[in-house]
Scaffold this active site. Structure first.
Site, PDB file in Angstrom:
ATOM      1  N   LYS A  11       0.648  -1.071  -0.028  1.00 23.91           N
ATOM      2  CA  LYS A  11      -0.030   0.083   0.151  1.00 23.91           C
ATOM      3  C   LYS A  11       0.999   1.256   0.119  1.00 23.91           C
ATOM      4  O   LYS A  11       1.810   1.167  -0.667  1.00 23.91           O
ATOM      5  CB  LYS A  11      -1.163   0.008   1.128  1.00 23.91           C
ATOM      6  CG  LYS A  11      -1.824  -1.310   1.200  1.00 23.91           C
ATOM      7  CD  LYS A  11      -2.991  -1.402   2.158  1.00 23.91           C
ATOM      8  CE  LYS A  11      -3.570  -2.739   2.130  1.00 23.91           C
ATOM      9  NZ  LYS A  11      -4.798  -2.784   3.200  1.00 23.91           N
ATOM     10  N   HIS A  95      -8.640  -3.160  -5.801  1.00 20.50           N
ATOM     11  CA  HIS A  95      -8.485  -3.342  -4.387  1.00 20.50           C
ATOM     12  C   HIS A  95      -9.625  -2.455  -3.892  1.00 20.50           C
ATOM     13  O   HIS A  95      -9.612  -1.242  -4.098  1.00 20.50           O
ATOM     14  CB  HIS A  95      -7.191  -3.004  -3.748  1.00 20.50           C
ATOM     15  CG  HIS A  95      -6.899  -3.189  -2.647  1.00 20.50           C
ATOM     16  ND1 HIS A  95      -7.368  -2.460  -1.536  1.00 20.50           N
ATOM     17  CD2 HIS A  95      -6.113  -4.246  -1.699  1.00 20.50           C
ATOM     18  CE1 HIS A  95      -7.190  -2.900  -0.326  1.00 20.50           C
ATOM     19  NE2 HIS A  95      -6.347  -3.994  -0.497  1.00 20.50           N
ATOM     20  N   GLU A 167     -11.229 -10.376  -0.801  1.00 20.68           N
ATOM     21  CA  GLU A 167     -10.707  -9.439   0.272  1.00 20.68           C
ATOM     22  C   GLU A 167     -12.119  -8.783   0.763  1.00 20.68           C
ATOM     23  O   GLU A 167     -12.484  -7.659   0.676  1.00 20.68           O
ATOM     24  CB  GLU A 167      -9.803  -8.483   0.031  1.00 20.68           C
ATOM     25  CG  GLU A 167      -8.540  -8.936  -0.673  1.00 20.68           C
ATOM     26  CD  GLU A 167      -7.412  -7.899  -0.430  1.00 20.68           C
ATOM     27  OE1 GLU A 167      -6.457  -8.202   0.264  1.00 20.68           O
ATOM     28  OE2 GLU A 167      -7.550  -6.764  -0.948  1.00 20.68           O
ATOM     29  N   GLY A 173      -7.295  -4.416   7.480  1.00 24.30           N
ATOM     30  CA  GLY A 173      -6.805  -3.707   8.245  1.00 24.30           C
ATOM     31  C   GLY A 173      -7.433  -3.531   9.702  1.00 24.30           C
ATOM     32  O   GLY A 173      -7.045  -2.558  10.577  1.00 24.30           O
TER      33      GLY A 173
END
Ligand code: 13P
Length: 250
Positions: A11, A95, A167, A173
């Protein structure tokens, strides 16, 4: 035969010096032959990362994103041919952070996928439901339409250059991980969705990664599920020891 892959999505982390340090630490870690290993540094450090990993050839440097246009007035963007010109062979597309913060849609992603494949780039295509979707029991319909809308215009032969990455947004996160069973259930559904459209060869050969708070402590159990072929790792890919503990979970 599908492949096992563990890819580190860095990232927007690591400047040039940090990139070089982390790569030398990664090279010191013990290697496994059971999974392909990839890292995705920021654009600005791609070339130096590519150079630093050239020797040994065990770590592939990949890109986090690209634009669909060949070139032109798209300030701040990077094209497939630019990535190719420095030796990049794989790009992450779709993403959830790109979808959420940069307005990427199924439609723009379909164009990016086409551009990447036209340039012989392998695509790691990401998708996943939000917490509200899961709470409402809509996770399969959301994931199914993300896949169909961005990929189902492709010929079956295109899928040899595609890797899928499930995901769940609620697990990214957050420290919250889909349970191995939740991951397996969704990966099985994804494979079935491919099977329904393209048949068993495409479905069986598809590498499907799980991403969302994969850590050394949970990697083995998640990767142990029959339809999970590896992981896309965020936070834990920023520490060489943790990343290779995950790689070696295979
Ligand atoms: P975390 O592993 O930090 O949850 O991030 C997952 C991810 O977004 C990988 O692309």
């Amino acid at each position: 035969m599908r492949k096992n892959i563990v890819a580190g999505n860095w990232k927007m982390n690591n400047d040039l010096a940090q990139t070089q340090t982390l790569i030398s630490e990664l090279k010191e870690q013990s290697k496994t032959t059971n999974a392909e290993v990839m890292i995705a540094p920021s654009y600005v450090n791609l070339w130096s990362a590519f150079e630093a990993t050239r020797e040994g050839g065990e770590i592939e440097v990949i890109a986090q994103n690209m634009h669909f246009a060949e070139s032109g007035a798209y300030t701040g963007e990077v094209s497939a041919s630019m990535l190719k010109s420095i030796g990049i062979k794989t790009v992450i597309l779709g993403h959830s952070e790109r979808r959420a913060y940069f307005n990427e849609t199924d439609e723009s992603l379909a164009k990016k996928v086409d551009a990447a494949l036209e340039h012989d780039l392998r695509v790691i295509f990401c998708f996943g439901e939000e917490l509200a979707d899961r709470k409402a029991g809509n996770e399969e319909s959301v994931v199914g339409s993300q896949i169909k809308n961005a990929l189902f215009h492709l010929e079956a032969s295109a899928f040899k250059n595609i890797v899928l990455a499930y995901e769940p947004v609620w697990a990214i996160g957050t420290g919250e991980t889909a349970s191995p069973e939740q991951a397996q259930d969704m990966h099985k559904f994804i494979r079935q969705t491919l099977n329904d459209k393209y048949g068993s060869q495409v479905a069986d050969d598809m590498t499907i990664l799980y991403g969302g708070s994969v850590k050394p402590a949970n990697a083995k159990e998640i990767f142990g599920k029959p339809d999970v072929d590896g992981g896309l790792i965020g936070g834990a890919s920023l520490k060489a020891e943790d990343f290779y503990a995950i790689v070696n979970a295979f």
